[in-house]
Design a protein around this motif. Sequence first.
Motif, PDB file in Angstrom:
ATOM      1  N   PHE A 163      59.547  61.284  37.377  1.00  0.00           N
ATOM      2  CA  PHE A 163      59.250  62.691  37.646  1.00  0.00           C
ATOM      3  C   PHE A 163      60.029  63.571  36.677  1.00  0.00           C
ATOM      4  O   PHE A 163      61.233  63.433  36.536  1.00  0.00           O
ATOM      5  N   TRP A 164      59.314  64.493  36.016  1.00  0.00           N
ATOM      6  CA  TRP A 164      59.926  65.441  35.078  1.00  0.00           C
ATOM      7  C   TRP A 164      59.646  66.860  35.521  1.00  0.00           C
ATOM      8  O   TRP A 164      58.648  67.133  36.183  1.00  0.00           O
ATOM      9  N   ILE A 165      60.495  67.773  35.137  1.00  0.00           N
ATOM     10  CA  ILE A 165      60.287  69.190  35.431  1.00  0.00           C
ATOM     11  C   ILE A 165      60.721  69.996  34.207  1.00  0.00           C
ATOM     12  O   ILE A 165      61.650  69.603  33.493  1.00  0.00           O
ATOM     13  N   CYS A 166      60.029  71.100  33.939  1.00  0.00           N
ATOM     14  CA  CYS A 166      60.290  71.896  32.745  1.00  0.00           C
ATOM     15  C   CYS A 166      60.904  73.236  33.134  1.00  0.00           C
ATOM     16  O   CYS A 166      60.474  73.872  34.094  1.00  0.00           O
ATOM     17  N   CYS A 167      61.905  73.654  32.395  1.00  0.00           N
ATOM     18  CA  CYS A 167      62.570  74.935  32.644  1.00  0.00           C
ATOM     19  C   CYS A 167      61.678  76.080  32.175  1.00  0.00           C
ATOM     20  O   CYS A 167      61.153  76.047  31.050  1.00  0.00           O
ATOM     21  N   ASP A 168      61.510  77.095  33.019  1.00  0.00           N
ATOM     22  CA  ASP A 168      60.678  78.245  32.659  1.00  0.00           C
ATOM     23  C   ASP A 168      61.352  79.139  31.620  1.00  0.00           C
ATOM     24  O   ASP A 168      60.692  79.981  31.018  1.00  0.00           O
ATOM     25  N   ILE A 169      62.659  78.996  31.437  1.00  0.00           N
ATOM     26  CA  ILE A 169      63.383  79.863  30.505  1.00  0.00           C
ATOM     27  C   ILE A 169      63.445  79.247  29.107  1.00  0.00           C
ATOM     28  O   ILE A 169      62.938  79.805  28.142  1.00  0.00           O
ATOM     29  N   CYS A 170      64.065  78.075  29.003  1.00  0.00           N
ATOM     30  CA  CYS A 170      64.223  77.439  27.685  1.00  0.00           C
ATOM     31  C   CYS A 170      63.097  76.471  27.341  1.00  0.00           C
ATOM     32  O   CYS A 170      63.011  75.983  26.224  1.00  0.00           O
ATOM     33  N   GLU A 171      62.242  76.159  28.337  1.00  0.00           N
ATOM     34  CA  GLU A 171      61.101  75.271  28.174  1.00  0.00           C
ATOM     35  C   GLU A 171      61.491  73.844  27.774  1.00  0.00           C
ATOM     36  O   GLU A 171      60.714  73.126  27.142  1.00  0.00           O
ATOM     37  N   LYS A 172      62.693  73.439  28.134  1.00  0.00           N
ATOM     38  CA  LYS A 172      63.099  72.053  27.933  1.00  0.00           C
ATOM     39  C   LYS A 172      62.689  71.229  29.157  1.00  0.00           C
ATOM     40  O   LYS A 172      62.661  71.732  30.270  1.00  0.00           O
ATOM     41  N   TRP A 173      62.383  69.962  28.912  1.00  0.00           N
ATOM     42  CA  TRP A 173      62.004  69.062  29.995  1.00  0.00           C
ATOM     43  C   TRP A 173      63.223  68.280  30.487  1.00  0.00           C
ATOM     44  O   TRP A 173      64.111  67.947  29.696  1.00  0.00           O
ATOM     45  N   PHE A 174      63.235  67.982  31.773  1.00  0.00           N
ATOM     46  CA  PHE A 174      64.352  67.246  32.372  1.00  0.00           C
ATOM     47  C   PHE A 174      63.828  66.187  33.341  1.00  0.00           C
ATOM     48  O   PHE A 174      62.821  66.401  34.019  1.00  0.00           O
ATOM     49  N   HIS A 175      64.532  65.048  33.380  1.00  0.00           N
ATOM     50  CA  HIS A 175      64.283  64.110  34.469  1.00  0.00           C
ATOM     51  C   HIS A 175      64.640  64.813  35.780  1.00  0.00           C
ATOM     52  O   HIS A 175      65.677  65.469  35.854  1.00  0.00           O
ATOM     53  N   GLY A 176      63.795  64.652  36.796  1.00  0.00           N
ATOM     54  CA  GLY A 176      64.113  65.247  38.088  1.00  0.00           C
ATOM     55  C   GLY A 176      65.456  64.771  38.613  1.00  0.00           C
ATOM     56  O   GLY A 176      66.250  65.549  39.145  1.00  0.00           O
ATOM     57  N   LYS A 177      65.745  63.473  38.416  1.00  0.00           N
ATOM     58  CA  LYS A 177      67.002  62.923  38.939  1.00  0.00           C
ATOM     59  C   LYS A 177      68.221  63.493  38.211  1.00  0.00           C
ATOM     60  O   LYS A 177      69.303  63.598  38.792  1.00  0.00           O
ATOM     61  N   CYS A 178      68.038  63.900  36.956  1.00  0.00           N
ATOM     62  CA  CYS A 178      69.164  64.431  36.185  1.00  0.00           C
ATOM     63  C   CYS A 178      69.562  65.829  36.655  1.00  0.00           C
ATOM     64  O   CYS A 178      70.714  66.221  36.528  1.00  0.00           O
ATOM     65  N   VAL A 179      68.579  66.591  37.150  1.00  0.00           N
ATOM     66  CA  VAL A 179      68.878  67.961  37.614  1.00  0.00           C
ATOM     67  C   VAL A 179      68.783  68.067  39.132  1.00  0.00           C
ATOM     68  O   VAL A 179      68.750  69.159  39.697  1.00  0.00           O
TER      69      VAL A 179
END
Length: 253
Positions: A212-228
């Motif tokens: 599962f990934w999620i993208c930041c609406d501000i910087c538009e970087k992608w992150f693993h859900g588990k990492c954030v």
Amino acid sequence: MEAAAPYNPRTVEEVFRDFKGRRAGMIKALTTDVQDFYHQCDPEKENLCLYGFPTEHWEVNLPAEEVPPELPEPALGINFARDGMQEKDWLSLVAVHSDAWLLAVSFYFGARFGFDKADRKRLFNMINDLPTIFEVVTGMAKKQGKEKSSVSNHSSNKSKSHSKKGSESQGKYSKATQLKDEDENGLEEDDEDEHGETLCGACGDNYAADEFWICCDICEKWFHGKCVKITPARAEHIKHYKCPSCSNKRARP
């Protein structure tokens, strides 16, 4: 022949009509008539239940005195939790119990009137085609309708579905689910080309289709859900996601 029997065996269609009527009444109580319903559920009163009737009406009342009752009873004492929870959470709780009660009543009729396996399956499928009361009360039914429309558009236009920048109305969670949908539709090779160089903004690892990934609406970087520390369930309730880095940045005067 039991000519004197008070009821003829009910059909699947009749039980489903009964279900829809009761469901409509309870939805009214939890949506259009919510203020009236809220006031009737006074915690100072005795154990109260929310009843839905086949006539699409609802009622807050004490439980049946007979034991066992003619029909399964709704959740008991819903009024006691009213002032101990936020109103929307309380309404959601009542909605969940109302869904459970409706199923209990329908399958009580199914057992009482001798539905076989095929009839029970048909009844469940008819019920399952309708949004649950919980989905209606929480707005999930509308959201799911939009997502179905989004998936339809996605399947008809692959180039748009591959884009990392989706519409703001879909949210970043929808983008992550799109990536997963593409895998399920046999587009793994395209994903590897499109997202193979995508790195997690937290750990730096590559994109993985089964995560599962999620993208930041501000910087538009992608992150693993588990990492954030964001789960798919939690992401459904986030309209605009800010990653930890963007959240910590203070606005300049």
